[in-house]
Design a protein around this motif. Structure first.
Motif, mmCIF file in Angstrom:
data_model
loop_
_atom_site.group_PDB
_atom_site.id
_atom_site.type_symbol
_atom_site.label_atom_id
_atom_site.label_comp_id
_atom_site.label_asym_id
_atom_site.label_seq_id
_atom_site.Cartn_x
_atom_site.Cartn_y
_atom_site.Cartn_z
ATOM 1 N N ASP A 240 1.035 -1.320 -0.126
ATOM 2 C CA ASP A 240 0.083 0.009 -0.153
ATOM 3 C C ASP A 240 0.922 1.201 0.019
ATOM 4 O OD1 ASP A 240 0.949 -0.228 2.679
ATOM 5 O OD2 ASP A 240 -0.871 -0.217 3.512
ATOM 6 N N GLY A 241 2.049 1.236 -0.338
ATOM 7 C CA GLY A 241 2.942 2.332 -0.463
ATOM 8 C C GLY A 241 3.077 3.016 -1.822
ATOM 9 N N ASP A 242 4.091 3.906 -1.881
ATOM 10 C CA ASP A 242 4.087 4.603 -3.149
ATOM 11 C C ASP A 242 4.839 3.766 -4.294
ATOM 12 O OD1 ASP A 242 4.652 7.258 -4.737
ATOM 13 O OD2 ASP A 242 6.645 6.246 -4.463
ATOM 14 N N VAL A 243 3.962 3.936 -5.436
ATOM 15 C CA VAL A 243 4.544 3.223 -6.490
ATOM 16 C C VAL A 243 5.309 4.051 -7.406
ATOM 17 C CG1 VAL A 243 2.650 1.394 -6.411
ATOM 18 C CG2 VAL A 243 2.540 3.425 -7.998
ATOM 19 N N LEU A 244 5.156 5.394 -7.505
ATOM 20 C CA LEU A 244 6.120 6.277 -8.190
ATOM 21 C C LEU A 244 7.384 6.246 -8.403
ATOM 22 C CD1 LEU A 244 4.662 8.671 -10.323
ATOM 23 C CD2 LEU A 244 3.329 7.250 -8.689
ATOM 24 N N ARG A 245 8.099 6.137 -7.032
ATOM 25 C CA ARG A 245 9.507 5.962 -6.957
ATOM 26 C C ARG A 245 10.327 4.785 -7.341
ATOM 27 N NH1 ARG A 245 7.276 9.383 -3.578
ATOM 28 N NH2 ARG A 245 8.251 11.573 -3.484
ATOM 29 N N PRO A 246 9.580 3.577 -6.964
ATOM 30 C CA PRO A 246 10.003 2.292 -7.773
ATOM 31 C C PRO A 246 9.874 2.256 -8.957
ATOM 32 C CG PRO A 246 8.207 1.903 -6.374
ATOM 33 C CD PRO A 246 8.808 3.206 -6.005
ATOM 34 N N MET A 247 8.692 2.967 -9.543
ATOM 35 C CA MET A 247 8.505 3.027 -11.029
ATOM 36 C C MET A 247 9.657 3.857 -11.656
ATOM 37 S SD MET A 247 5.347 4.678 -12.988
ATOM 38 C CE MET A 247 3.826 3.441 -12.181
ATOM 39 N N ARG A 248 10.130 5.174 -11.150
ATOM 40 C CA ARG A 248 11.031 5.844 -11.639
ATOM 41 C C ARG A 248 12.256 5.143 -11.649
ATOM 42 N NH1 ARG A 248 12.401 10.663 -7.746
ATOM 43 N NH2 ARG A 248 13.273 8.954 -6.579
ATOM 44 N N GLU A 249 12.808 4.334 -10.747
ATOM 45 C CA GLU A 249 13.979 3.579 -10.896
ATOM 46 C C GLU A 249 13.835 2.505 -11.870
ATOM 47 O OE1 GLU A 249 16.644 4.827 -9.197
ATOM 48 O OE2 GLU A 249 14.942 6.257 -8.838
ATOM 49 N N ALA A 250 12.854 1.903 -12.038
ATOM 50 C CA ALA A 250 12.761 1.157 -13.179
ATOM 51 C C ALA A 250 12.950 1.665 -14.639
ATOM 52 C CB ALA A 250 11.344 0.022 -13.266
ATOM 53 N N LEU A 251 12.269 3.009 -14.640
ATOM 54 C CA LEU A 251 12.403 3.571 -16.189
ATOM 55 C C LEU A 251 13.965 3.947 -16.058
ATOM 56 C CD1 LEU A 251 9.164 5.452 -15.683
ATOM 57 C CD2 LEU A 251 9.654 3.787 -17.468
ATOM 58 N N ARG A 252 14.716 4.240 -15.044
ATOM 59 C CA ARG A 252 15.830 4.842 -15.047
ATOM 60 C C ARG A 252 16.912 3.695 -15.365
ATOM 61 N NH1 ARG A 252 18.164 9.049 -11.837
ATOM 62 N NH2 ARG A 252 16.507 8.699 -10.166
ATOM 63 N N ALA A 253 16.381 2.381 -15.087
ATOM 64 C CA ALA A 253 17.312 1.118 -15.541
ATOM 65 C C ALA A 253 17.002 0.870 -16.902
ATOM 66 C CB ALA A 253 16.912 -0.154 -14.466
ATOM 67 N N ARG A 254 16.158 1.511 -17.570
ATOM 68 C CA ARG A 254 15.861 1.378 -18.955
ATOM 69 C C ARG A 254 14.989 0.199 -19.204
ATOM 70 N NH1 ARG A 254 21.146 1.227 -22.341
ATOM 71 N NH2 ARG A 254 20.140 2.063 -24.160
ATOM 72 N N ALA A 255 13.901 0.161 -18.351
ATOM 73 C CA ALA A 255 12.616 -0.468 -18.566
ATOM 74 C C ALA A 255 11.813 0.094 -19.530
ATOM 75 C CB ALA A 255 11.911 -0.879 -17.330
ATOM 76 N N THR A 256 11.064 -0.270 -20.312
ATOM 77 C CA THR A 256 10.130 0.222 -21.044
ATOM 78 C C THR A 256 8.871 0.429 -20.523
ATOM 79 O OG1 THR A 256 9.187 -1.779 -22.024
ATOM 80 C CG2 THR A 256 11.088 -0.763 -23.092
ATOM 81 N N VAL A 257 8.171 1.676 -21.152
ATOM 82 C CA VAL A 257 6.846 2.085 -20.648
ATOM 83 C C VAL A 257 5.935 0.691 -20.643
ATOM 84 C CG1 VAL A 257 4.705 3.308 -21.159
ATOM 85 C CG2 VAL A 257 7.008 4.267 -21.267
ATOM 86 N N GLY A 258 6.028 -0.115 -21.631
ATOM 87 C CA GLY A 258 5.186 -1.360 -21.488
ATOM 88 C C GLY A 258 5.324 -2.315 -20.545
ATOM 89 N N GLU A 259 6.628 -2.477 -20.421
ATOM 90 C CA GLU A 259 7.269 -3.304 -19.109
ATOM 91 C C GLU A 259 6.528 -2.828 -17.634
ATOM 92 O OE1 GLU A 259 11.332 -5.133 -21.108
ATOM 93 O OE2 GLU A 259 11.305 -3.274 -20.172
ATOM 94 N N VAL A 260 6.842 -1.582 -17.592
ATOM 95 C CA VAL A 260 6.420 -0.983 -16.157
ATOM 96 C C VAL A 260 4.822 -1.129 -16.156
ATOM 97 C CG1 VAL A 260 5.945 1.106 -15.265
ATOM 98 C CG2 VAL A 260 8.220 0.466 -16.111
ATOM 99 N N CYS A 261 4.228 -0.914 -17.142
ATOM 100 C CA CYS A 261 2.631 -0.987 -17.344
ATOM 101 C C CYS A 261 2.262 -2.519 -17.045
ATOM 102 C CB CYS A 261 1.999 -0.433 -18.295
ATOM 103 S SG CYS A 261 2.058 1.406 -18.515
#
Length: 277
Positions: A240-261
């Motif tokens: 139930d915590g924040d998802v934006l910061r782990p999402m940011r780190e995944a995108l920084r690691a070059r995960a794609t938008v589709g992979e994040v979604c």
């Protein structure tokens, strides 16, 4: 430069909206730079349908839509091309993101920080629909509860990390369970039905180019870092915590938008027709 209008529905929508609405990231970048050279400081970006729906350009669901009525952005590499040579601290950016406002804004922030821009100085808003409508309940890519949670996380994130970004300039408040969530402008995406108006038909060559870019990205990135970051994102989504910061780190690691979604869909499920009400 002036701060973003507190009312996205005001009658000051940029007159150059359609001129930056489609094409490759490089083509849109060239048009933006011409506008800046002419003294424009308010920029508008419209993302294509797959991007707004959280699908990578090489996904089966994206077939026939890549680059249509907007620019395809699959990863931080594409966002770098879109804003190359544009001082993001000095412009106000209006983005039509659809249901993917969170990952696209995070990519924008990451690219700005690579330029040396301070996050607190980035100005902009989400602009979906000419009158600045908010998303109807049935037009999300996640079920209603997770959609509202993501929207609330996005508003909180902007208030703390991007205070000049008008994420909560929205007229609609949606009740979910015990609390009320302000829903930011995250667009209307009906991927299998009505298509948004666009200036041009789909360009098959755009899908090929984007597919090649994604293949190169996946070949050169550190996959272990991507997998670890996506695992952390899924754990955050399951809690139930924040998802934006782990999402940011995944995108920084070059995960794609589709992979994040897809990681969020794996935990939260997908929006079903029965979710609309």
């Amino acid at each position: 430069m002036h701060p973003p209008d507190p009312d996205p529905g005001a009658d000051r929508a940029p007159t150059w909206w359609s001129s930056t609405a489609s094409g490759t990231a490089a083509e849109c970048n060239a048009r933006h730079r011409k506008l800046i050279a002419a003294g424009v400081r308010d920029l508008s970006v419209v993302f294509d349908v797959p991007t707004r729906a959280g699908h990578d350009s090489d996904a089966p669901a994206a077939r026939g839509e890549v680059g249509r009525a907007g620019v395809a952005i699959d990863s931080i590499d594409d966002m770098r091309v879109l804003f190359a040579g544009i001082p993001l601290e000095e412009v106000v950016t209006s983005m039509r993101c659809g249901a993917c406002a969170a990952p696209l804004l995070l990519l924008y922030q990451l690219v700005a920080e690579e330029q040396g821009a301070a996050a607190g100085r980035l100005s902009g808003t989400f602009h979906d629909g000419g009158a600045g409508e908010c998303v109807p309940d049935g037009d999300r890519i996640f079920p209603p509860g997770p959609s509202a949670r993501l929207a609330a996380d996005l508003v909180r994130y902007c208030r703390t990390e991007l205070p000049q970004w008008a994420a909560d300039a929205c007229r609609v408040v949606r009740e979910t369970g015990p609390g009320a969530y302000v829903v930011p402008l995250t667009g209307s995406v009906t991927f299998d039905g009505e298509r948004p108006e666009g200036p041009a038909p789909a360009d098959p060559a755009a899908a090929v180019r984007q597919g090649e870019r994604i293949a190169k990205l996946r070949a050169w990135r550190e996959q272990r870092d991507v997998d670890a970051a996506l695992t952390r994102l899924k754990k955050a989504a399951a809690g139930d915590g924040d998802v934006l910061r782990p999402m940011r780190e995944a995108l920084r690691a070059r995960a794609t938008v589709g992979e994040v979604c897809d990681a969020l869909r794996e935990v939260w499920g997908i929006r079903l027709p029965t979710d609309a009400r």
